[in-house]
Write an enzyme that holds these catalytic residues in place. Structure first.
Site, PDB file in Angstrom:
ATOM      1  N   TYR A   1      32.533  37.580  40.223  1.00 28.93           N
ATOM      2  CA  TYR A   1      32.426  37.024  41.848  1.00 28.93           C
ATOM      3  C   TYR A   1      31.136  37.516  42.597  1.00 28.93           C
ATOM      4  CZ  TYR A   1      37.560  37.071  41.240  1.00 28.93           C
ATOM      5  OH  TYR A   1      38.792  36.439  40.981  1.00 28.93           O
TER       6      TYR A   1
ATOM      7  N   CYS B   1      45.148  35.180  39.818  1.00 27.79           N
ATOM      8  CA  CYS B   1      44.336  36.493  40.208  1.00 27.79           C
ATOM      9  C   CYS B   1      44.148  37.320  38.762  1.00 27.79           C
ATOM     10  CB  CYS B   1      44.760  37.283  41.230  1.00 27.79           C
ATOM     11  SG  CYS B   1      43.874  38.722  41.388  1.00 27.79           S
TER      12      CYS B   1
END
Length: 285
Positions: free
Chosen positions: A162, A40
Site C-alpha cells: 500500500y 481486503c
C-alpha cells in the site's frame, strides 16, 4: 484515491490511519457479527482464522460488496442481522463524531448495533487468545518468535504494498518498493530450509503474510507498481504460498479482489478496467 487523501504525508508517503475502535470483548457465542470484505487482506485473515478455529457457529459473518463508494463499505442489500445498508451506520452508532475511513474487518455487537472493534491486528489474535485459547496459531511458547515476524511483515510487506501503491512522490514510492522486496527476499531465504515461518507449524504469522501473497500477482504487481518480479518468480515463496492455498484457498474470491482494487482506486486506475489475468488456475497446478 480520494478515500486515502488524509493518509498521505507531506513527503507523499502513505500513512495508514490508526484503528479507532479497540475493545476486546469477552467471548459470547452468537452476539458478535464479523463484517468483512473478501477483497481486503486484513479482513481475509479474519475469515481464515475464524474458519481454522471453528468459530463459524459462534461469530456470524457478513460480506460487503467489493465496490466501496463515497459512503464506504455497503452491504449487498440490507444486512439481515444488523438491519443496515452501510457499515458506516454501525460506526456512527458507536461514535457519531467519527470522521475517519470506515474499515474492515469490524466486529459488530448485534445487541446494540455498534462497532466494537476494527482493530484488525488484535481481532485475529483474540480469536486465538480469548475464543480458542487452545489454538496452535498463536501458542505461548512461540509468541515471541511470531511477533518478531509479524512486525516487519506488517511494515514492509502487508502495508508495504500500500505504501508503494498510494505513494504520491517518487521518493516515497521507491523507499516502499525497496523495503518490500528486501522483506520478501529475507522470507524467500528463510523458506529455503523451513516449511513455515515459525516452529515448522502454521501460525498467525503465516496467515498474515499469505493474504498479501495471494493478491500479489493479481493486484499488487501491476496495480501498485510492485513489479520487480512476480510471486511465481520467487520459488520458495511461491511453493510456500501454494501449500497454504491448499489449506484455505477456498476463502479466496478472485472476483471481489480484482473488482475492488481496479474499480475502487480511481486515482490509480481511472478507467476502471479490470485485467483478465492472471489465470487463477495456476494456484492448483
Amino acid at each position: 484515491m480520494a478515500q486515502f487523501s488524509q493518509e498521505t504525508s507531506t513527503t507523499g508517503a502513505f500513512v495508514r490511519q490508526p484503528n479507532r475502535f479497540t475493545a476486546r470483548p469477552e467471548p459470547e457465542p452468537g452476539r458478535y457479527r464479523l463484517v468483512v470484505s473478501l477483497a481486503c487482506p486484513w479482513a481475509h485473515r479474519a475469515v481464515i482464522v475464524r474458519k481454522l478455529l471453528g468459530l463459524e457457529d459462534d461469530i456470524s459473518l457478513a460480506v460487503v460488496d467489493p465496490i466501496r463508494d463515497e459512503k464506504g463499505w455497503r452491504f449487498q442489500g440490507t444486512d439481515p442481522v444488523l438491519g443496515i445498508d452501510y457499515l458506516k451506520e454501525a460506526y456512527d452508532k458507536a461514535d457519531g463524531s467519527y470522521e475517519g475511513r470506515v474499515t474492515v474487518p469490524a466486529l459488530v455487537d448485534t445487541t446494540t448495533g455498534e462497532v466494537v472493534t476494527n482493530d484488525y491486528p488484535q481481532i485475529t489474535l483474540d480469536f486465538s487468545l480469548k475464543w480458542r485459547p487452545e489454538s496452535t496459531l498463536y501458542p505461548e511458547h512461540l509468541r515471541e518468535e511470531i511477533d518478531a515476524w509479524i512486525e516487519p511483515i506488517f511494515h514492509h510487506v502487508n502495508n508495504g504494498v500500500y505504501k508503494a501503491g498510494f505513494a504520491t512522490s517518487q521518493e516515497a514510492y521507491e523507499q516502499a518498493y525497496t523495503a518490500l522486496f528486501t522483506g520478501l527476499d529475507r522470507i524467500e531465504e528463510h523458506l529455503t530450509d523451513h516449511t513455515y515461518l515459525v516452529g515448522e507449524q502454521l501460525t498467525e504469522a503465516d496467515i498474515r503474510l499469505w493474504t498479501t501473497l495471494v493478491r500479489f500477482d493479481a493486484v499488487y504487481h501491476g496495480h501498485f507498481k510492485c513489479n520487480r518480479n512476480k510471486l511465481t518468480e520467487m520459488p520458495n515463496l511461491w511453493a510456500y504460498a501454494k501449500r497454504l492455498f491448499a489449506q484455505f484457498g477456498d476463502t479466496v474470491d478472485w472476483d471481489h479482489i480484482k473488482r475492488h482494487y481496479y474499480v475502487t482506486h480511481h486515482g490509480i486506475n481511472p478507467t476502471g478496467i479490470v485485467p483478465a489475468g492472471p489465470d487463477p488456475e495456476v494456484w492448483t497446478r
